[in-house]
Design a protein around this motif. Structure first.
Motif, PDB file in Angstrom:
ATOM      1  N   LEU A 265       1.122  -1.512   0.134  1.00 15.92           N
ATOM      2  CA  LEU A 265      -0.058  -0.152   0.012  1.00 15.92           C
ATOM      3  C   LEU A 265       0.693   1.298  -0.021  1.00 15.92           C
ATOM      4  O   LEU A 265       0.660   2.324  -0.459  1.00 15.92           O
ATOM      5  CB  LEU A 265      -1.297  -0.059   0.864  1.00 15.92           C
ATOM      6  N   PHE A 266       2.209   1.490   0.921  1.00 13.65           N
ATOM      7  CA  PHE A 266       3.436   1.969   0.892  1.00 13.65           C
ATOM      8  C   PHE A 266       4.059   2.427  -0.312  1.00 13.65           C
ATOM      9  O   PHE A 266       4.716   2.946   0.061  1.00 13.65           O
ATOM     10  CB  PHE A 266       3.322   2.084   2.125  1.00 13.65           C
ATOM     11  N   GLN A 267       4.097   1.813  -0.615  1.00 12.50           N
ATOM     12  CA  GLN A 267       5.564   1.413  -1.639  1.00 12.50           C
ATOM     13  C   GLN A 267       4.498   1.852  -3.437  1.00 12.50           C
ATOM     14  O   GLN A 267       3.729   1.554  -3.706  1.00 12.50           O
ATOM     15  CB  GLN A 267       5.573  -0.259  -2.170  1.00 12.50           C
ATOM     16  N   PRO A 268       5.799   2.498  -4.256  1.00 12.70           N
ATOM     17  CA  PRO A 268       5.568   3.016  -5.507  1.00 12.70           C
ATOM     18  C   PRO A 268       5.195   2.024  -6.698  1.00 12.70           C
ATOM     19  O   PRO A 268       4.520   1.718  -7.599  1.00 12.70           O
ATOM     20  CB  PRO A 268       6.498   3.550  -6.045  1.00 12.70           C
ATOM     21  N   THR A 269       5.037   0.770  -6.611  1.00 11.24           N
ATOM     22  CA  THR A 269       5.522  -0.399  -7.548  1.00 11.24           C
ATOM     23  C   THR A 269       3.594  -0.829  -8.073  1.00 11.24           C
ATOM     24  O   THR A 269       2.710  -0.649  -6.710  1.00 11.24           O
ATOM     25  CB  THR A 269       6.033  -1.146  -7.332  1.00 11.24           C
ATOM     26  N   TRP A 270       3.502  -1.101  -8.989  1.00 10.95           N
ATOM     27  CA  TRP A 270       2.125  -1.043  -9.337  1.00 10.95           C
ATOM     28  C   TRP A 270       1.119  -2.707  -9.340  1.00 10.95           C
ATOM     29  O   TRP A 270       0.437  -2.623  -9.566  1.00 10.95           O
ATOM     30  CB  TRP A 270       1.721  -0.763 -11.093  1.00 10.95           C
ATOM     31  N   GLN A 271       2.675  -3.869  -9.230  1.00  8.97           N
ATOM     32  CA  GLN A 271       1.955  -4.648  -8.649  1.00  8.97           C
ATOM     33  C   GLN A 271       2.555  -5.465  -7.453  1.00  8.97           C
ATOM     34  O   GLN A 271       3.935  -5.184  -7.060  1.00  8.97           O
ATOM     35  CB  GLN A 271       1.835  -5.828 -10.076  1.00  8.97           C
ATOM     36  N   LYS A 272       2.510  -6.597  -7.215  1.00  3.87           N
ATOM     37  CA  LYS A 272       2.661  -7.659  -5.577  1.00  3.87           C
ATOM     38  C   LYS A 272       2.515  -8.716  -6.446  1.00  3.87           C
ATOM     39  O   LYS A 272       1.576  -9.136  -6.213  1.00  3.87           O
ATOM     40  CB  LYS A 272       2.200  -6.735  -4.777  1.00  3.87           C
ATOM     41  N   ARG A 273       3.645  -9.551  -6.757  1.00  4.33           N
ATOM     42  CA  ARG A 273       3.157 -10.617  -6.131  1.00  4.33           C
ATOM     43  C   ARG A 273       4.010 -12.005  -4.995  1.00  4.33           C
ATOM     44  O   ARG A 273       4.525 -11.624  -4.531  1.00  4.33           O
ATOM     45  CB  ARG A 273       4.192 -11.534  -7.421  1.00  4.33           C
ATOM     46  N   ILE A 274       2.939 -12.163  -4.473  1.00  2.70           N
ATOM     47  CA  ILE A 274       3.745 -12.966  -2.760  1.00  2.70           C
ATOM     48  C   ILE A 274       3.899 -14.487  -3.912  1.00  2.70           C
ATOM     49  O   ILE A 274       3.833 -15.272  -3.876  1.00  2.70           O
ATOM     50  CB  ILE A 274       2.307 -12.890  -2.288  1.00  2.70           C
TER      51      ILE A 274
END
Length: 265
Positions: free
Chosen positions: A218-227
């Protein structure tokens, strides 16, 4: 959105395993929240349990325009929002040929059409602030998986929606993002799926672990997150060298079919 920003949000699927934990993890940052789900009693219980005093519960399916109108009106009456989390979803583990037309239509409606329509409804309001739209997807939105054809297809679609809308809104203050958990221990996955995951040594996270990763994102600039490092690497390989996952999944197919056949018993 910086760590000092206060969150004013709409979240769908608020009472599910992941939704509830997302709210719990974000609670220190929340100024106002609209909780959406299908059952009003469950929504109010979630609100009370988490101490979300400045909140509104709106029960109903967001595929219904009246429900979307209610969400918009509640947000407008309470000073607007700066975060929309499209978190509601449904799954079905089965052979594609066994899935009814109605079930496939429901998968598409819940996982793809409804998030698109709610985002469209709230977009004018979101544009008034520095805002985010975060779509809860899945690793299966990068990696088509046997037994999850309908589900994977909708999550691929949700990722495509997130990427294309993000690019369309590049000259606005709205950022559209895609959050992709791997397998998670919730009622969303039935017993057969959990058994399959154990036999194939597929990692499964607790909802609280997913929520922790979400708040970081939520507080990072990247557009996607894969766990998951292995999962992320496998999706990259799938893009560059799809024959490698093809072979790996072909080896797992007898095990996957074993559990698919159990569903019919």
């Amino acid at each position: 959105m910086s760590n000092t920003n206060r969150i004013r949000l709409v979240i769908t699927g608020a009472t599910g395993g992941i939704g509830r934990e997302l709210l719990k993890a974000m609670n220190p940052y929340i100024d106002f929240v609209i909780l959406n789900g299908l059952n009003l009693i469950d929504l109010r219980q979630t609100q009370n349990d988490l101490g979300l005093k400045n909140g509104v519960c709106i029960a109903g399916d967001v595929s219904n325009s009246n429900v979307r109108d209610q969400i918009y009106q509640a947000a407008e009456l309470n000073g607007g929002i700066n975060l929309l989390i499209n978190n509601a979803g449904m799954n079905d583990f089965d052979f594609f040929s066994n899935q009814s037309d109605e079930l496939i239509e429901n998968l598409i409606n819940v996982n793809l059409t409804s998030p698109m329509l709610l985002t469209k409804k709230l977009l004018p309001m979101l544009k008034k602030n520095r805002s985010q739209v975060i779509n809860t997807g899945s690793i299966f939105g990068y990696l088509g998986f046997p037994g999850f054809v309908g589900y994977s297809s909708t999550k691929f679609g949700l990722r495509g929606f997130s990427q294309s809308l993000r690019r369309e809104l590049a000259d606005t203050s709205v950022m559209v993002r895609y959050f992709a958990p791997r397998a998670t221990k919730t009622p969303f996955n039935n017993t057969l799926v959990e058994q399959l995951n154990r036999e194939t040594k597929t990692a499964m996270d607790l909802p609280s672990q997913v929520a922790k990763e979400f708040v970081k994102f939520l507080f990072q600039p990247t557009w996607q997150k894969r766990i998951g490092f292995k999962e992320r690497l496998f999706t990259i390989i799938n893009d560059l060298f799809p024959s490698i996952p093809d072979k790996a999944l072909a080896k797992q197919l007898p095990v996957i079919k074993k559990y698919l056949l159990k569903k019919g018993n």
